[in-house]
Design a protein around this motif. Structure first.
Motif, PDB file in Angstrom:
ATOM      1  N   GLU A   1       0.816  -1.207   0.000  1.00  0.00           N
ATOM      2  CA  GLU A   1       0.000   0.000   0.000  1.00  0.00           C
ATOM      3  C   GLU A   1       0.861   1.273   0.000  1.00  0.00           C
ATOM      4  O   GLU A   1       1.026   1.955   1.001  1.00  0.00           O
TER       5      GLU A   1
ATOM      6  N   SER B   1      -3.360   5.557   2.825  1.00  0.00           N
ATOM      7  CA  SER B   1      -4.086   5.527   4.096  1.00  0.00           C
ATOM      8  C   SER B   1      -4.393   4.096   4.545  1.00  0.00           C
ATOM      9  O   SER B   1      -4.723   3.872   5.714  1.00  0.00           O
ATOM     10  N   LYS B   2      -4.284   3.137   3.650  1.00  0.00           N
ATOM     11  CA  LYS B   2      -4.520   1.734   4.008  1.00  0.00           C
ATOM     12  C   LYS B   2      -3.316   1.102   4.711  1.00  0.00           C
ATOM     13  O   LYS B   2      -3.440   0.018   5.284  1.00  0.00           O
TER      14      LYS B   2
ATOM     15  N   LYS C   1      -1.343   0.356   7.484  1.00  0.00           N
ATOM     16  CA  LYS C   1      -1.387   0.407   8.949  1.00  0.00           C
ATOM     17  C   LYS C   1      -0.121  -0.184   9.581  1.00  0.00           C
ATOM     18  O   LYS C   1       0.168   0.085  10.748  1.00  0.00           O
ATOM     19  N   TYR C   2       0.593  -1.001   8.802  1.00  0.00           N
ATOM     20  CA  TYR C   2       1.784  -1.677   9.303  1.00  0.00           C
ATOM     21  C   TYR C   2       2.871  -1.665   8.234  1.00  0.00           C
ATOM     22  O   TYR C   2       2.580  -1.541   7.039  1.00  0.00           O
TER      23      TYR C   2
ATOM     24  N   ARG D   1       3.956  -1.321  13.728  1.00  0.00           N
ATOM     25  CA  ARG D   1       2.783  -0.512  13.468  1.00  0.00           C
ATOM     26  C   ARG D   1       3.245   0.794  12.843  1.00  0.00           C
ATOM     27  O   ARG D   1       4.361   1.253  13.106  1.00  0.00           O
ATOM     28  N   MET D   2       2.420   1.405  12.007  1.00  0.00           N
ATOM     29  CA  MET D   2       2.864   2.578  11.268  1.00  0.00           C
ATOM     30  C   MET D   2       3.298   3.717  12.181  1.00  0.00           C
ATOM     31  O   MET D   2       4.310   4.390  11.918  1.00  0.00           O
ATOM     32  N   ASP D   3       2.579   3.943  13.283  1.00  0.00           N
ATOM     33  CA  ASP D   3       2.982   5.038  14.161  1.00  0.00           C
ATOM     34  C   ASP D   3       4.310   4.731  14.858  1.00  0.00           C
ATOM     35  O   ASP D   3       5.073   5.652  15.174  1.00  0.00           O
TER      36      ASP D   3
ATOM     37  N   GLN E   1       1.199  -2.641   4.564  1.00  0.00           N
ATOM     38  CA  GLN E   1      -0.006  -3.477   4.512  1.00  0.00           C
ATOM     39  C   GLN E   1      -1.014  -3.070   5.580  1.00  0.00           C
ATOM     40  O   GLN E   1      -0.674  -2.447   6.598  1.00  0.00           O
ATOM     41  N   GLU E   2      -2.257  -3.458   5.333  1.00  0.00           N
ATOM     42  CA  GLU E   2      -3.352  -3.111   6.238  1.00  0.00           C
ATOM     43  C   GLU E   2      -3.433  -4.078   7.406  1.00  0.00           C
ATOM     44  O   GLU E   2      -3.766  -3.688   8.526  1.00  0.00           O
TER      45      GLU E   2
ATOM     46  N   ARG F   1      -1.950  -6.785  10.267  1.00  0.00           N
ATOM     47  CA  ARG F   1      -0.749  -6.891  11.081  1.00  0.00           C
ATOM     48  C   ARG F   1       0.092  -8.076  10.628  1.00  0.00           C
ATOM     49  O   ARG F   1      -0.419  -9.180  10.460  1.00  0.00           O
TER      50      ARG F   1
END
Length: 324
Positions: free
Chosen positions: A112, A165-166, A168-169, A200-202, A250-251, A253
């Motif tokens: 993504e 935006s998809k 997340k990881y 995780r993205m953050d 990727q969305e 985990r």
């Protein structure tokens, strides 16, 4: 007058080992070892005085993101490693990793993001952006080091790849080469290759997350994850995946290697937490290298490896005994 307050994790080395004790210990060991070995090896040079091998890197120092604790000697950093691709003994990587070819090197980016593809290392990281950051590395076997890494903030690299935006990881994958990596062809290997990790993205975008290409001002030795490894200083060392060849946004985990091997022992988050013991040992103390029989150098483990000011907010409202 400008008053600069250090972050809570940036401790002076006097808070770990008193300076006179540290200096006297090193002076004693230096004299004792050199004296004993010198009988058989005239002209022996103390290891700390040996030149650091490798290609010199241009970088800017980032003292604001660095600890000022004493650096772990280069010899300990490069001779006491976890890198199962070359064997399970701590000395195996230094002995066998020279078989791995690290140039040329490319990294596949997929998933993504707006800029997937295969990137040469210098295109992925931009060498003119290299920084030095001195971070602690904490391992679940209760040992730790203080290492001057050279590389780039992970957030900068991710920004150039433009995740959607998809995403997340972020998933990472290590090289597989049975010919060059003897541990991967071992019948006793516990890992289903390739080695896989994720953030995780953050977490990946946090200011401390780092893509390392060197240490002690020179290119990474093979045993330390050349030519590209992840450094996440508030997590246990098994999150610091080495010799990366694939990155995927990727969305879902990622299901990481140590989760597959021992899910009750090694969780996805892997945050340093002295309040959560490993099932087979306590995490309340750590052995800072160099450490020996007569000078074990045990210190108290700090939550998030001492980087709580920068990262504790990432896990607000999470049960860290459940999400370990």
């Amino acid at each position: 007058m400008i008053i600069k307050n250090k972050p809570s994790w940036q401790l002076g080395y006097h808070e770990v080992t008193p300076e006179p004790v540290f200096r006297n210990r090193r002076a004693f060991m230096k004299g004792a070892l050199a004296g004993a070995a010198g009988l058989a090896m005239p002209g022996l040079v103390w290891p700390g005085e040996l030149p650091v091998p490798g290609e010199a890197l241009d970088f800017d120092k980032r003292p604001g993101l660095s600890t000022d604790e004493p650096l772990t000697p280069y010899e300990d950093v490069t001779r006491y490693n976890n890198f199962y691709e070359f064997g399970t003994d701590k000395t195996d990587p230094a002995q066998y990793a020279s078989a791995m070819e690290t140039a040329p090197w490319s990294v596949t980016v997929e998933g993504e993001c707006a800029r997937p593809g295969q990137y040469a290392l210098e295109d992925l990281l931009k060498p003119h952006d290299y920084e030095e950051r001195i971070y602690r590395l904490r391992c679940v076997e209760a040992w730790s080091m203080v290492i001057p890494w050279v590389g780039v903030p992970l957030a900068e690299m991710i920004g150039r790849l433009e995740p959607t935006s998809k995403a997340k990881y972020v998933y990472f994958e290590t090289l597989v080469n049975l010919e060059q990596m003897r541990g991967q062809r071992s019948a006793f290997s516990v890992i289903d290759w390739p080695y896989q990790e994720g953030l995780r993205m953050d977490e990946a975008m946090n200011e401390l997350s780092f893509m390392a290409v060197g240490l002690y001002g020179k290119t990474l030795p093979n045993q330390n994850g050349a030519p590209l490894r992840l450094v996440v200083p508030w997590k246990y060392g098994f999150k610091s995946i080495k010799s990366i060849v694939k990155i995927r946004f990727q969305e879902a985990r990622p299901y990481t290697s140590w989760e597959k091997i021992a899910p009750k022992e090694y969780g996805f988050y892997a945050n340093v937490n002295p309040e959560v013991d490993h099932p087979r040992w306590s995490q309340k103390r750590e052995r800072r290298l160099p450490s020996g029989l007569f000078s074990p150098n045990w210190i108290e483990t700090r939550k998030f490896n001492g980087y709580g000011e920068q990262v504790a907010h990432l896990y607000r409202d999470m049960d860290l005994k459940r999400f370990y």
